[in-house]
Write an enzyme that holds these catalytic residues in place. Sequence first.
Site, mmCIF file in Angstrom:
data_model
loop_
_atom_site.group_PDB
_atom_site.id
_atom_site.type_symbol
_atom_site.label_atom_id
_atom_site.label_comp_id
_atom_site.label_asym_id
_atom_site.label_seq_id
_atom_site.Cartn_x
_atom_site.Cartn_y
_atom_site.Cartn_z
ATOM 1 N N HIS A 67 10.746 -11.761 7.749
ATOM 2 C CA HIS A 67 11.793 -10.770 7.960
ATOM 3 C C HIS A 67 11.253 -9.340 7.952
ATOM 4 O O HIS A 67 11.805 -8.480 8.641
ATOM 5 C CB HIS A 67 12.892 -10.936 6.908
ATOM 6 C CG HIS A 67 13.802 -12.088 7.187
ATOM 7 N ND1 HIS A 67 15.169 -12.024 7.032
ATOM 8 C CD2 HIS A 67 13.553 -13.347 7.627
ATOM 9 C CE1 HIS A 67 15.718 -13.179 7.360
ATOM 10 N NE2 HIS A 67 14.739 -14.012 7.718
ATOM 11 N N ARG A 113 9.542 -16.318 3.991
ATOM 12 C CA ARG A 113 10.709 -15.665 4.597
ATOM 13 C C ARG A 113 10.606 -14.142 4.459
ATOM 14 O O ARG A 113 10.969 -13.403 5.387
ATOM 15 C CB ARG A 113 11.984 -16.175 3.925
ATOM 16 C CG ARG A 113 13.268 -15.542 4.458
ATOM 17 C CD ARG A 113 14.512 -16.227 3.921
ATOM 18 N NE ARG A 113 15.704 -15.493 4.286
ATOM 19 C CZ ARG A 113 16.521 -14.894 3.429
ATOM 20 N NH1 ARG A 113 16.284 -14.974 2.116
ATOM 21 N NH2 ARG A 113 17.583 -14.242 3.845
ATOM 22 N N HIS A 151 11.182 -22.741 9.750
ATOM 23 C CA HIS A 151 12.336 -23.429 9.176
ATOM 24 C C HIS A 151 11.999 -24.799 8.599
ATOM 25 O O HIS A 151 12.902 -25.514 8.168
ATOM 26 C CB HIS A 151 13.452 -23.537 10.214
ATOM 27 C CG HIS A 151 14.207 -22.261 10.373
ATOM 28 N ND1 HIS A 151 15.239 -22.111 11.267
ATOM 29 C CD2 HIS A 151 14.081 -21.066 9.743
ATOM 30 C CE1 HIS A 151 15.718 -20.872 11.180
ATOM 31 N NE2 HIS A 151 15.011 -20.224 10.262
ATOM 32 N N TRP A 175 16.514 -27.543 6.013
ATOM 33 C CA TRP A 175 16.319 -28.057 7.368
ATOM 34 C C TRP A 175 15.627 -29.419 7.353
ATOM 35 O O TRP A 175 15.823 -30.224 8.247
ATOM 36 C CB TRP A 175 15.485 -27.073 8.180
ATOM 37 C CG TRP A 175 16.170 -25.805 8.560
ATOM 38 C CD1 TRP A 175 16.891 -25.563 9.702
ATOM 39 C CD2 TRP A 175 16.208 -24.579 7.805
ATOM 40 N NE1 TRP A 175 17.357 -24.264 9.712
ATOM 41 C CE2 TRP A 175 16.956 -23.638 8.557
ATOM 42 C CE3 TRP A 175 15.679 -24.181 6.579
ATOM 43 C CZ2 TRP A 175 17.184 -22.338 8.113
ATOM 44 C CZ3 TRP A 175 15.905 -22.887 6.134
ATOM 45 C CH2 TRP A 175 16.651 -21.980 6.902
#
Length: 562
Positions: A51, A47, A195, A211
């Site tokens: 990002h 992540r 995800h 998820w």
Amino acid sequence: LQRLAAMGNQVACCKSGVDYDAVRADLLGIMNSPEWDDGSYAPLLIRLAWHSSGTYNRYDGTGGSNGATMRHALEASDPENAGLAKAREHLESVKRKHKGLSYADLWILAAYVAIEHTGGPEINFVGGRVDAPEMSAIAPGRLPGAEKGLDNEWKLDDQGRMQGWEKLAGHVRHDVFGRMGFDDLETVALIAGGHVYGRCHPEHSGYAGAWVENPTLFSNEYAADMIGDEWIAVKNDTVMPDGGSVPEEVRPAPGKRQYIDYTKYKEAQAMDNKSGEAVLVATADNVEEYPPGRYMCTSSWVNSRELPDIESNVVARFVEGQELTIFSVKRFGTAVRGRAERGGWVSIVGSGGKELFARVGDFNPKDLQGKYRAVLSDGIPVFKSPDLQQKSGSLAANSEFSVNEVSLFFGFMYGKLSDKGPMQGSWALLVDRSTGPFVEKVFQGWNETPRKPLAGQTGHQMMLASDMVLLWDSGFRKHLEVYAEDEDKMKEDFGKAFKRLTELGCPWSKDKGPASDVMPVADQQSSVPASDSLPAAGQQSPAPAGKCPYLAALQESTKVEL
């Protein structure tokens, strides 16, 4: 000389002497931890890279991974980056060890290692990113908003879709991925692949849950479950169709909206209704066809639980191909469960009769040398020799000790104590086959501290509204359907798209922006296109050991002394 000037950053990187193989090894050493979500930092590191790269703007060349500008307060304060301070902090030990390594390269390489470590695609790493000053930080607003464009009021259409979902799909397609230059296929690959990892935390994003069922292993479960399962929109105070509350694991904070897997919810409710109807009782110890010894996981993954009871807490997971030693075996009806040397019970054979672990050999005494922790509340006995004849003391509960020799003696396993002290050379009783193991072996990244139950292991799953648009929008859905059926295709496409994402704005990328024209520094397997004077990726460089192959080739062609 002009070519040398253009390679300025890469010359500096070569002279820094970064050993990327050593960096990879150090990253693997900090990847797993019982102290973090699901026992792994991998999802958090993925992540971080996503990002830090997802701010790129192809129209002006700003943002992207080249700069690591999330180090600065403006970008770090983006609500979409909540919780990533822990990822940056976790990587500091590696950064301190490798002085010439930029944060920008470290963050991306950490994600590549995390993806590979969790069964995802292998992505060739190209180094040469440099850290940018505070003035280059990107203001909040470029990362995906999970509810961007949805109507403020709680309205669902006859298919259960939140009103305004078309605007949300446009936000995903144009404002975020289109701004970076991605098409629909790449968009779905990046979301479906990204995800499959990690979970949302109400204290950070306001959303809650994972998820997929196993959020530390690459798979196509995200796509398959979105296509194949039933999903229901929920708020914090939603009353479920059966009158129950939204499960805590997937209950969003007040003011937030998300979807939960209603198929899994109904399955969990059915299991709850059956609990207590039958008591699982061990019917035999030391099952003949599955004796203690070395085993390999043959399923994609298998839970490890605190106790033999399948309803006890999950403390870890083993993945396909992973080997372990089983100290003790018990049969429970049709199931066979074994106590792993590092603690926890696994199903060698599941309740349905499927074999989940294959026996690969007997105990290997050399493999059993190392550090142990006493797990019996009364401690463990110590003898002068491995024969139970002369007891010389005991080791207290939770004490740790090392053994440099292991002996098997009539169903007992002993370890020769190697730590300096009065009991050095004595033999601690490790396993009694009639009662089970007295210890757990300590493994780096697994149980340096005693493992605790993993949070959020009830099996409930969620999707953000920005995920669900992949199902509802026809342009996205056609790719989602392919990935739901073909994990290999999804793995391939995710690897390509993630590499492109993490190289947006980098000097060697085709998406390098309007102002950069610099060749990269590559590790051993770089995929950078070769020029007429630079060695092609994967070819042997004529450079002497320790010298940058790109500079060596340039020196040869220009006769410039470097």
